[in-house]
Write an enzyme that holds these catalytic residues in place. Structure first.
Site, mmCIF file in Angstrom:
data_model
loop_
_atom_site.group_PDB
_atom_site.id
_atom_site.type_symbol
_atom_site.label_atom_id
_atom_site.label_comp_id
_atom_site.label_asym_id
_atom_site.label_seq_id
_atom_site.Cartn_x
_atom_site.Cartn_y
_atom_site.Cartn_z
ATOM 1 N N VAL A 54 0.811 -1.217 0.000
ATOM 2 C CA VAL A 54 0.000 0.000 0.000
ATOM 3 C C VAL A 54 0.846 1.269 0.000
ATOM 4 O O VAL A 54 0.307 2.368 -0.163
ATOM 5 C CB VAL A 54 -0.998 0.036 1.183
ATOM 6 C CG1 VAL A 54 -1.981 -1.129 1.091
ATOM 7 C CG2 VAL A 54 -0.287 0.065 2.521
ATOM 8 N N ASN A 80 -7.797 -1.827 5.610
ATOM 9 C CA ASN A 80 -7.427 -2.358 6.913
ATOM 10 C C ASN A 80 -5.919 -2.394 7.148
ATOM 11 O O ASN A 80 -5.479 -2.441 8.289
ATOM 12 C CB ASN A 80 -8.005 -3.770 7.064
ATOM 13 C CG ASN A 80 -7.518 -4.466 8.299
ATOM 14 O OD1 ASN A 80 -7.936 -4.162 9.416
ATOM 15 N ND2 ASN A 80 -6.583 -5.404 8.124
ATOM 16 N N TYR A 145 1.184 6.579 16.527
ATOM 17 C CA TYR A 145 0.061 5.734 16.116
ATOM 18 C C TYR A 145 -1.256 6.498 16.233
ATOM 19 O O TYR A 145 -2.098 6.451 15.323
ATOM 20 C CB TYR A 145 0.022 4.481 16.983
ATOM 21 C CG TYR A 145 -1.087 3.521 16.613
ATOM 22 C CD1 TYR A 145 -1.017 2.761 15.448
ATOM 23 C CD2 TYR A 145 -2.202 3.371 17.428
ATOM 24 C CE1 TYR A 145 -2.020 1.880 15.106
ATOM 25 C CE2 TYR A 145 -3.218 2.491 17.094
ATOM 26 C CZ TYR A 145 -3.121 1.745 15.937
ATOM 27 O OH TYR A 145 -4.134 0.874 15.589
ATOM 28 N N THR A 180 -4.600 -9.607 18.249
ATOM 29 C CA THR A 180 -4.062 -9.852 16.914
ATOM 30 C C THR A 180 -2.601 -10.291 17.007
ATOM 31 O O THR A 180 -1.961 -10.165 18.054
ATOM 32 C CB THR A 180 -4.131 -8.577 16.061
ATOM 33 O OG1 THR A 180 -3.335 -7.566 16.700
ATOM 34 C CG2 THR A 180 -5.561 -8.101 15.908
#
Length: 251
Positions: A54, A80, A145, A180
């Site tokens: 990306v 995502n 972030y 995750t």
């Protein structure tokens, strides 16, 4: 018959975590799904893996075109793909700021603009961006972030305004801390992984981490034609982290 029968979706970062859970659920509901990922070779049927970086516009355009060439259309884009970052505003150098923003924010722009010509031809066009509770709540050691996810949130609303008259809905989902592979790697690096995990669980009022499937359910809801009146929407899946202010338990 599923909500997504006849529709085609692409999910960036679809080879693992939230992306894989979302792609799997979309396929279960009837969509044909392509997972755009650096590790596309790990994707298994019925999902289709498509190599994509990306941060590379040419790679993005090739990947989106490959999806349309294979399935003949594109209706749903789930942005995502993302990376994490730790530290205060002083702890990351310029290169790391550029790297994280390039993936988390500009990556969404690259994928969305490549998809727009195809989405304009769809009667069920929708973009769903994976944002974060870090966009709406101040979290320690997450300056970079949080800045990236705050930009994702603002971008979502701006895109929704720009494309509503084209029949393209744009929404985002704001997960809390999700169980995750990225969080697992974070815990592995901690001095006391078990204590760190308990601290992350305690930070969310429900007392546990969010599952990838729970986030996927929210993404798929916003992507569904049954949510056709929802655009410019942010949906929290954070165990109550954003809005609940609980009194401490007295023992």
């Amino acid at each position: 018959m599923g909500d997504f029968d006849g529709l085609v979706a692409l999910v960036t970062g679809g080879a693992s975590g939230i992306g894989l859970a979302t792609a799997t659920l979309l396929a279960e509901r009837g969509a044909q799904v392509a997972c755009l990922d650096l590790r596309a070779d790990t994707v298994r049927e019925p999902l289709v893996g498509v190599p994509c970086d990306v941060t590379d516009d040419a790679s993005v355009r090739r990947a989106v075109q490959a999806v349309v060439d294979r399935f003949g259309r594109l209706d749903i884009v789930v942005n995502n793909a993302g990376i994490g970052a730790q530290g205060t505003v002083a702890d990351n150098d310029d290169a790391e700021w550029h790297r994280v923003l390039d993936v988390n924010v500009v990556g969404i722009a690259r994928v969305s603009r490549a998809a727009l010509p195809h989405l304009r031809q769809s009667p069920s066009a929708v973009i769903v961006n994976t944002c974060s509770v870090a966009a709406t709540a101040g979290l320690p050691q997450r300056a970079l972030y949080s800045a990236s996810k705050g930009a994702v949130r603002a971008l979502t609303f701006a895109m929704a305004a720009d494309h509503v008259h084209e029949g393209i809905r744009v929404n985002c989902v704001n997960p809390g801390t999700v169980d995750t592979p990225w969080v697992s790697r974070l815990l592995e690096r901690a001095d006391d992984p078990e204590a760190e995990r308990k601290a992350l669980e305690a930070r969310q009022p429900m007392g546990r981490l969010v599952s990838p499937r729970e986030v996927a359910e929210a993404i798929v809801y916003l992507a569904s034609p049954t949510a056709g009146a929802s655009t410019g929407v942010e949906l929290a899946v954070d165990g109550g982290m954003q809005n609940l202010r609980l009194r401490p338990r007295v023992t």
